[in-house]
Design a protein around this motif. Structure first.
Motif, short mmCIF file in Angstrom:
data_model
loop_
_atom_site.label_atom_id
_atom_site.label_comp_id
_atom_site.label_asym_id
_atom_site.label_seq_id
_atom_site.Cartn_x
_atom_site.Cartn_y
_atom_site.Cartn_z
N ASN A 254 0.89 -1.27 0.04
CA ASN A 254 0.10 0.08 -0.01
C ASN A 254 1.10 1.18 0.05
O ASN A 254 0.52 2.29 -0.65
N ALA A 255 2.17 1.10 0.55
CA ALA A 255 3.05 2.16 0.68
C ALA A 255 3.58 2.48 -0.71
O ALA A 255 3.46 3.75 -1.05
N ILE A 256 3.91 1.71 -1.17
CA ILE A 256 4.61 1.96 -2.62
C ILE A 256 3.73 2.14 -3.64
O ILE A 256 3.75 3.39 -4.38
N ALA A 257 2.18 1.78 -3.43
CA ALA A 257 1.13 2.11 -4.41
C ALA A 257 1.06 3.78 -4.05
O ALA A 257 0.69 4.51 -5.04
N THR A 258 0.87 4.11 -2.94
CA THR A 258 0.52 5.39 -2.45
C THR A 258 1.66 6.29 -3.10
O THR A 258 1.31 7.36 -3.59
N LEU A 259 2.83 5.96 -2.98
CA LEU A 259 4.03 6.86 -3.40
C LEU A 259 4.07 7.02 -4.87
O LEU A 259 3.89 8.11 -5.78
N LEU A 260 3.63 5.74 -5.62
CA LEU A 260 3.39 5.66 -7.10
C LEU A 260 2.27 6.84 -7.60
O LEU A 260 2.17 7.48 -8.59
N ASP A 261 1.07 6.68 -6.69
CA ASP A 261 -0.04 7.81 -7.14
C ASP A 261 0.22 9.20 -6.56
O ASP A 261 -0.55 9.82 -6.91
N HIS A 262 1.38 9.25 -5.67
CA HIS A 262 1.71 10.69 -5.46
C HIS A 262 3.05 11.21 -5.65
O HIS A 262 3.77 11.01 -4.61
N PRO A 263 3.37 11.63 -6.86
CA PRO A 263 4.80 11.77 -7.09
C PRO A 263 5.52 12.91 -6.18
O PRO A 263 6.52 12.65 -6.03
N ASP A 264 4.51 13.70 -6.03
CA ASP A 264 5.29 14.80 -5.06
C ASP A 264 5.89 14.12 -3.64
O ASP A 264 6.92 14.66 -3.37
N GLN A 265 5.13 13.13 -3.04
CA GLN A 265 5.34 13.01 -1.78
C GLN A 265 6.50 11.57 -2.05
O GLN A 265 7.49 11.54 -1.16
N HIS A 266 6.73 10.77 -3.33
CA HIS A 266 7.72 10.05 -3.56
C HIS A 266 9.03 10.99 -3.77
O HIS A 266 10.10 10.52 -3.17
N GLN A 267 8.83 12.00 -4.44
CA GLN A 267 9.97 12.95 -4.69
C GLN A 267 10.63 13.22 -3.14
O GLN A 267 11.81 13.45 -2.94
N LEU A 268 9.71 13.82 -2.41
CA LEU A 268 10.06 14.19 -1.23
C LEU A 268 10.91 13.29 -0.31
O LEU A 268 11.78 13.70 0.34
N LEU A 269 10.11 12.00 -0.22
CA LEU A 269 11.05 10.99 0.34
C LEU A 269 12.38 10.68 -0.14
O LEU A 269 13.23 10.37 0.69
N MET A 270 12.46 10.74 -1.33
CA MET A 270 13.62 10.55 -2.39
C MET A 270 14.73 11.60 -1.72
O MET A 270 15.85 11.49 -1.30
N ASP A 271 14.40 12.89 -1.69
CA ASP A 271 15.21 13.83 -1.26
C ASP A 271 15.40 14.04 0.03
O ASP A 271 16.59 14.48 0.37
N GLU A 272 14.55 13.70 0.94
CA GLU A 272 14.85 13.61 2.47
C GLU A 272 14.36 12.56 2.95
O GLU A 272 13.16 12.24 3.48
N PRO A 273 15.29 11.57 3.00
CA PRO A 273 14.91 10.27 3.36
C PRO A 273 14.59 10.24 5.01
O PRO A 273 13.96 9.19 5.47
N ASP A 274 15.03 11.04 5.71
CA ASP A 274 14.94 11.11 7.13
C ASP A 274 13.13 11.07 7.57
O ASP A 274 12.87 10.68 8.70
N HIS A 275 12.49 11.40 6.54
CA HIS A 275 10.99 11.53 6.73
C HIS A 275 10.56 10.10 6.87
O HIS A 275 9.18 9.85 6.96
N ILE A 276 11.36 8.98 6.84
CA ILE A 276 10.74 7.68 6.55
C ILE A 276 9.83 7.16 7.86
O ILE A 276 9.03 6.49 7.58
N THR A 277 10.24 7.50 8.79
CA THR A 277 9.53 7.19 10.17
C THR A 277 8.11 7.83 10.00
O THR A 277 7.02 6.96 10.23
N THR A 278 7.94 9.42 9.91
CA THR A 278 6.53 9.82 9.80
C THR A 278 5.61 9.07 8.46
O THR A 278 4.34 8.95 8.65
N ALA A 279 6.53 8.92 7.36
CA ALA A 279 6.17 8.45 6.19
C ALA A 279 5.23 7.13 6.48
O ALA A 279 4.08 6.78 5.98
N VAL A 280 5.91 5.99 7.11
CA VAL A 280 5.42 4.71 7.24
C VAL A 280 4.12 5.16 8.29
O VAL A 280 2.91 4.34 7.84
N GLU A 281 3.86 5.98 9.07
CA GLU A 281 2.62 6.35 9.99
C GLU A 281 1.63 6.78 9.01
O GLU A 281 0.47 6.40 8.97
N GLU A 282 2.22 7.52 8.18
CA GLU A 282 0.98 8.17 7.06
C GLU A 282 0.48 7.10 6.18
O GLU A 282 -0.80 7.19 5.75
#
Ligand code: HEM
Length: 403
Positions: A254-282
């Motif tokens: 579901n997380a990877i599908a969500t990233l594919l559907d939301h390229p802005d959030q995908h880009q943000l996570l690639m640029d700032e990988p420290d968001h991974i903890t809050t990303a998992v919660e989202e």
């Protein structure tokens, strides 16, 4: 635009609801937040109401009577009425303490490097493949390896686990056709035989456990002088295997599908990988792997808005609905990997709060963090197939290309 949903009934939902329940859940929350189904049960879609139900000690999980009516006497009945999740104290307390005693922080710490190793090995394979089905080639393998390792399941059985688990958990949906019921029963019988033999083997060879394995603690552990019987051990191990991999598979997919559907959030996570903890919660919030829970009111319960559900009411909690309640989450349909606080209830709360939440979060953080870093060019590669179940949110197939 949705029209009148007063006739909505959770027991006769359609494919549209399974594909995207959120328009309906928003309508219900606004217009019928304590929605009565034709059978008298209620469906709660507000966060505060679900929380109140989960936190009340008077709300019961025991489903012996309900499952008696639904399944009759059969292996599915034995399984679901012996698993701790569908029982109340004192039995629930004994099993929970034994499992919690096995899944200690030390065991989880021992697992972290094992998880990293498995993820890296799987990502090498993904890289070699180039085009793959994210579900069968990645998302199911990691949690299956981890929970199987912890329960001492040999490799030759591992590929059967997802089939067993879907067959057994699929029987919990509101509507279960006879062929699905038969598949669920067959899965419990086969799985019980495998586990019974493994448990007997470990009893005879108590010193043979690998570091990190927890089966031994479940077999020999005691709480208040009580240990688990063979049937309790078998059925709770089946439950742990199912709980430990099905939902976690969905979390990753579901997380990877969500990233594919939301390229802005995908880009943000690639640029700032420290968001991974809050990303998992989202990801857990917007696409909760377990979408519906149940409780039976063992006493009258007053909800935060003052409405009283009388003792005996059968309650469905919409975890998916609660997790998109605008009273708690600003702009709830927006995916925001930096969202904080994030008071989602994907693992619920109260005495049945998920025992594997820490393990699942570690798996999610490592698997998703490394996947995103390694495959910046990932794209979808054909139609996705979602799980045809209302209770569980995930995919049976999610084709992707990684380069
Ligand atoms: C993202 C992954 C997961 C999600 C979303 C999830 C969700 C949940 C939820 C919602 C419940 C409560 C159900 C209820 O009482 O109505 C639960 C219970 C439970 N989960 Fe998880 N789970 C996940 C992963 C795991 C893992 C990895 C394990 C085991 C290693 C696990 C073990 C359990 C157990 C043993 C219970 C029963 C607790 C009890 O009844 O006291 N879960 N889980």
């Amino acid at each position: 635009m949705l029209t009148d949903l007063r006739a909505f009934d959770l027991n006769s939902i359609d494919r549209g609801f399974i594909e995207n329940p959120h328009p309906t859940l928003h309508w219900l929350r606004d217009n019928s937040p304590i929605h009565t189904n034709a059978d008298g049960s209620v469906y709660l879609t507000r966060h505060a109401d679900c929380l109140k139900v989960y936190q009340s000690r008077d709300m019961l999980s025991d489903k012996t009577d309900e499952f008696g009516k639904k399944f009759g006497q059969c292996p599915l009945h034995t399984h679901h009425t012996t698993s701790l999740i569908f029982r109340d104290p004192p039995y629930h307390t004994v099993v929970r303490k034994l499992i919690a005693g096995a899944f200690t922080p030390r065991k989880l710490a021992e697992m972290e490097s094992r998880i990293e190793g498995i993820v890296d090995g799987l990502l090498d394979r993904v890289d070699d493949m180039g085009e793959l089905d994210l579900i069968s080639d990645f998302a199911t393998i990691l949690p299956t390896e981890i929970i199987s390792f912890m329960l001492g399941i040999p490799e030759e059985y591992r590929e059967k686990l997802r089939g067993y688990s879907l067959a057994i958990l699929g029987a919990l949906d509101p509507i279960v056709p006879p062929d699905r019921m038969a598949a669920g029963n067959a899965a419990v019988v086969e799985f019980s035989k495998i586990l019974g033999d493994l448990i007997d083997h470990r009893r005879r060879n108590p010193d043979g456990a690998a570091e990190g394995e927890v089966l031994e603690s479940l077999i020999f552990g005691e709480h208040d002088g009580r240990s688990l019987t063979q049937e309790e051990l078998i059925q709770n191990c089946i439950f742990l295997l199912n709980a430990g991999h099905e939902t976690t598979t969905s979390m990753t997919a579901n997380a990877i599908a969500t990233l594919l559907d939301h390229p802005d959030q995908h880009q943000l996570l690639m640029d700032e990988p420290d968001h991974i903890t809050t990303a998992v919660e989202e990801f857990l919030r917007v696409q909760s792997p377990l979408q519906i829970g149940n409780r039976l009111a063992g006493a009258d319960i007053e909800l935060p808005g003052g409405e009283v559900l009388p003792k005996g009411t059968y309650i469905h909690t919409s975890i998916a609905g609660a997790n998109r309640d605008p009273a708690v989450f600003e702009d709830p349909d927006r995916v925001d990997i930096t969202r904080k606080p994030n008071r989602h209830i994907a693992f619920i709360t109260g005495i049945h709060v998920c025992l594997g939440a820490t393990l699942a979060r570690v798996e999610g953080r490592i698997a998703l963090g490394r996947f995103v870093k390694r495959f910046p060019n990932v794209t979808g590669n054909g139609p996705r197939e979602i799980l045809p179940l209302a209770r569980f949110r995930g995919f049976t197939s999610l084709p992707i290309r990684v380069r």
